[in-house]
Scaffold this motif. Structure first.
Motif, PDB file in Angstrom:
ATOM      1  N   LEU A  27     -60.588  29.348  63.110  1.00 57.53           N
ATOM      2  CA  LEU A  27     -60.094  29.900  61.848  1.00 57.53           C
ATOM      3  C   LEU A  27     -60.820  29.277  60.666  1.00 57.53           C
ATOM      4  O   LEU A  27     -61.180  29.973  59.705  1.00 57.53           O
ATOM      5  CB  LEU A  27     -58.585  29.668  61.723  1.00 57.53           C
ATOM      6  CG  LEU A  27     -57.701  30.421  62.716  1.00 57.53           C
ATOM      7  CD1 LEU A  27     -56.270  29.911  62.639  1.00 57.53           C
ATOM      8  CD2 LEU A  27     -57.763  31.908  62.485  1.00 57.53           C
ATOM      9  N   HIS A  28     -61.055  27.986  60.707  1.00 53.86           N
ATOM     10  CA  HIS A  28     -61.765  27.288  59.633  1.00 53.86           C
ATOM     11  C   HIS A  28     -63.173  27.851  59.439  1.00 53.86           C
ATOM     12  O   HIS A  28     -63.654  27.990  58.317  1.00 53.86           O
ATOM     13  CB  HIS A  28     -61.816  25.793  59.949  1.00 53.86           C
ATOM     14  CG  HIS A  28     -62.512  24.970  58.930  1.00 53.86           C
ATOM     15  ND1 HIS A  28     -63.691  24.318  59.201  1.00 53.86           N
ATOM     16  CD2 HIS A  28     -62.211  24.697  57.643  1.00 53.86           C
ATOM     17  CE1 HIS A  28     -64.080  23.672  58.113  1.00 53.86           C
ATOM     18  NE2 HIS A  28     -63.203  23.879  57.157  1.00 53.86           N
ATOM     19  N   TRP A  30     -64.242  30.973  60.447  1.00 54.16           N
ATOM     20  CA  TRP A  30     -64.262  32.417  60.214  1.00 54.16           C
ATOM     21  C   TRP A  30     -63.591  32.849  58.921  1.00 54.16           C
ATOM     22  O   TRP A  30     -63.914  33.900  58.379  1.00 54.16           O
ATOM     23  CB  TRP A  30     -63.602  33.146  61.375  1.00 54.16           C
ATOM     24  CG  TRP A  30     -64.384  33.118  62.655  1.00 54.16           C
ATOM     25  CD1 TRP A  30     -65.595  32.519  62.878  1.00 54.16           C
ATOM     26  CD2 TRP A  30     -64.006  33.704  63.895  1.00 54.16           C
ATOM     27  NE1 TRP A  30     -65.978  32.687  64.180  1.00 54.16           N
ATOM     28  CE2 TRP A  30     -65.022  33.418  64.830  1.00 54.16           C
ATOM     29  CE3 TRP A  30     -62.898  34.425  64.304  1.00 54.16           C
ATOM     30  CZ2 TRP A  30     -64.972  33.853  66.145  1.00 54.16           C
ATOM     31  CZ3 TRP A  30     -62.850  34.858  65.619  1.00 54.16           C
ATOM     32  CH2 TRP A  30     -63.884  34.577  66.532  1.00 54.16           C
ATOM     33  N   MET A  31     -62.621  32.080  58.443  1.00 54.95           N
ATOM     34  CA  MET A  31     -61.860  32.498  57.264  1.00 54.95           C
ATOM     35  C   MET A  31     -62.442  31.883  55.985  1.00 54.95           C
ATOM     36  O   MET A  31     -63.079  30.839  56.031  1.00 54.95           O
ATOM     37  CB  MET A  31     -60.401  32.041  57.389  1.00 54.95           C
ATOM     38  CG  MET A  31     -59.611  32.746  58.445  1.00 54.95           C
ATOM     39  SD  MET A  31     -57.927  32.074  58.480  1.00 54.95           S
ATOM     40  CE  MET A  31     -57.053  33.490  59.104  1.00 54.95           C
ATOM     41  N   THR A  32     -62.165  32.555  54.885  1.00 57.54           N
ATOM     42  CA  THR A  32     -62.493  31.953  53.598  1.00 57.54           C
ATOM     43  C   THR A  32     -61.509  30.798  53.374  1.00 57.54           C
ATOM     44  O   THR A  32     -60.449  30.746  54.007  1.00 57.54           O
ATOM     45  CB  THR A  32     -62.338  32.963  52.443  1.00 57.54           C
ATOM     46  OG1 THR A  32     -60.942  33.293  52.313  1.00 57.54           O
ATOM     47  CG2 THR A  32     -63.173  34.214  52.664  1.00 57.54           C
ATOM     48  N   GLU A  34     -59.471  30.383  50.994  1.00 52.20           N
ATOM     49  CA  GLU A  34     -58.188  30.941  50.562  1.00 52.20           C
ATOM     50  C   GLU A  34     -57.416  31.522  51.737  1.00 52.20           C
ATOM     51  O   GLU A  34     -56.194  31.378  51.824  1.00 52.20           O
ATOM     52  CB  GLU A  34     -58.399  32.016  49.493  1.00 52.20           C
ATOM     53  CG  GLU A  34     -58.967  31.486  48.194  1.00 52.20           C
ATOM     54  CD  GLU A  34     -60.484  31.259  48.228  1.00 52.20           C
ATOM     55  OE1 GLU A  34     -61.173  31.806  49.129  1.00 52.20           O
ATOM     56  OE2 GLU A  34     -60.968  30.514  47.373  1.00 52.20           O
ATOM     57  N   GLU A  35     -58.108  32.207  52.642  1.00 52.99           N
ATOM     58  CA  GLU A  35     -57.448  32.771  53.822  1.00 52.99           C
ATOM     59  C   GLU A  35     -56.890  31.663  54.711  1.00 52.99           C
ATOM     60  O   GLU A  35     -55.757  31.756  55.194  1.00 52.99           O
ATOM     61  CB  GLU A  35     -58.426  33.627  54.624  1.00 52.99           C
ATOM     62  CG  GLU A  35     -58.798  34.923  53.953  1.00 52.99           C
ATOM     63  CD  GLU A  35     -59.942  35.640  54.662  1.00 52.99           C
ATOM     64  OE1 GLU A  35     -59.991  36.880  54.554  1.00 52.99           O
ATOM     65  OE2 GLU A  35     -60.794  34.986  55.314  1.00 52.99           O
ATOM     66  N   LEU A  36     -57.675  30.625  54.934  1.00 55.82           N
ATOM     67  CA  LEU A  36     -57.224  29.519  55.774  1.00 55.82           C
ATOM     68  C   LEU A  36     -56.003  28.843  55.169  1.00 55.82           C
ATOM     69  O   LEU A  36     -55.027  28.565  55.873  1.00 55.82           O
ATOM     70  CB  LEU A  36     -58.343  28.499  55.983  1.00 55.82           C
ATOM     71  CG  LEU A  36     -57.970  27.303  56.858  1.00 55.82           C
ATOM     72  CD1 LEU A  36     -57.654  27.751  58.281  1.00 55.82           C
ATOM     73  CD2 LEU A  36     -59.084  26.268  56.857  1.00 55.82           C
ATOM     74  N   LYS A  37     -56.049  28.596  53.874  1.00 53.22           N
ATOM     75  CA  LYS A  37     -54.912  27.967  53.204  1.00 53.22           C
ATOM     76  C   LYS A  37     -53.654  28.824  53.357  1.00 53.22           C
ATOM     77  O   LYS A  37     -52.581  28.315  53.682  1.00 53.22           O
ATOM     78  CB  LYS A  37     -55.226  27.755  51.729  1.00 53.22           C
ATOM     79  CG  LYS A  37     -54.145  27.033  50.981  1.00 53.22           C
ATOM     80  CD  LYS A  37     -54.580  26.813  49.530  1.00 53.22           C
ATOM     81  CE  LYS A  37     -53.523  26.091  48.733  1.00 53.22           C
ATOM     82  NZ  LYS A  37     -53.938  25.890  47.334  1.00 53.22           N
ATOM     83  N   GLY A  38     -53.785  30.122  53.162  1.00 55.50           N
ATOM     84  CA  GLY A  38     -52.642  31.024  53.323  1.00 55.50           C
ATOM     85  C   GLY A  38     -52.111  31.025  54.743  1.00 55.50           C
ATOM     86  O   GLY A  38     -50.892  31.014  54.968  1.00 55.50           O
ATOM     87  N   HIS A  39     -53.012  31.046  55.704  1.00 51.50           N
ATOM     88  CA  HIS A  39     -52.600  31.033  57.112  1.00 51.50           C
ATOM     89  C   HIS A  39     -51.841  29.751  57.436  1.00 51.50           C
ATOM     90  O   HIS A  39     -50.772  29.793  58.060  1.00 51.50           O
ATOM     91  CB  HIS A  39     -53.820  31.166  58.025  1.00 51.50           C
ATOM     92  CG  HIS A  39     -53.481  31.014  59.469  1.00 51.50           C
ATOM     93  ND1 HIS A  39     -52.887  32.014  60.196  1.00 51.50           N
ATOM     94  CD2 HIS A  39     -53.608  29.956  60.300  1.00 51.50           C
ATOM     95  CE1 HIS A  39     -52.679  31.577  61.438  1.00 51.50           C
ATOM     96  NE2 HIS A  39     -53.104  30.331  61.514  1.00 51.50           N
ATOM     97  N   TYR A  70     -54.901  20.887  58.502  1.00 50.29           N
ATOM     98  CA  TYR A  70     -55.453  21.560  57.326  1.00 50.29           C
ATOM     99  C   TYR A  70     -56.190  20.566  56.428  1.00 50.29           C
ATOM    100  O   TYR A  70     -57.327  20.812  56.008  1.00 50.29           O
ATOM    101  CB  TYR A  70     -54.361  22.275  56.541  1.00 50.29           C
ATOM    102  CG  TYR A  70     -54.870  22.858  55.250  1.00 50.29           C
ATOM    103  CD1 TYR A  70     -55.640  24.003  55.260  1.00 50.29           C
ATOM    104  CD2 TYR A  70     -54.613  22.232  54.040  1.00 50.29           C
ATOM    105  CE1 TYR A  70     -56.150  24.529  54.074  1.00 50.29           C
ATOM    106  CE2 TYR A  70     -55.111  22.751  52.859  1.00 50.29           C
ATOM    107  CZ  TYR A  70     -55.883  23.898  52.885  1.00 50.29           C
ATOM    108  OH  TYR A  70     -56.385  24.396  51.722  1.00 50.29           O
TER     109      TYR A  70
END
Length: 81
Positions: A27-28, A30-32, A34-39, A70
């Protein structure tokens, strides 16, 4: 003392059995940010919201561990105030 939050799993070993890359690491990558933080925020909220009816202290420990993962994955990219 452990070197990494990724060396520990709360309640089980299903992520540790996955080999070199745990879902958090993928996830770290592949995601932006902001996306990672939200997830991660959503995951923590999920653990905390169910703790009274499902896992109790274990769910609080999982929420804490998720925050630790995180921070470990993102601390080098965080702006210091």
């Amino acid at each position: 003392m452990r070197d990494s939050e990724l060396d520990t799993q709360i309640a089980g070993d299903h992520y540790k059995k996955m080999g070199d890359y745990q879902p958090w690491q993928v996830l770290h990558k592949w995601m932006t940010p902001e996306e990672l933080k939200g997830h991660m925020k959503g995951t923590v909220i999920g653990y905390l919201s169910r703790e009274a009816d499902k896992g109790g202290l274990t769910d609080i420990e999982k929420a804490h561990h998720t925050l630790g993962i995180y921070l470990e994955l993102t601390k080098s990219k965080m702006v210091k105030l």
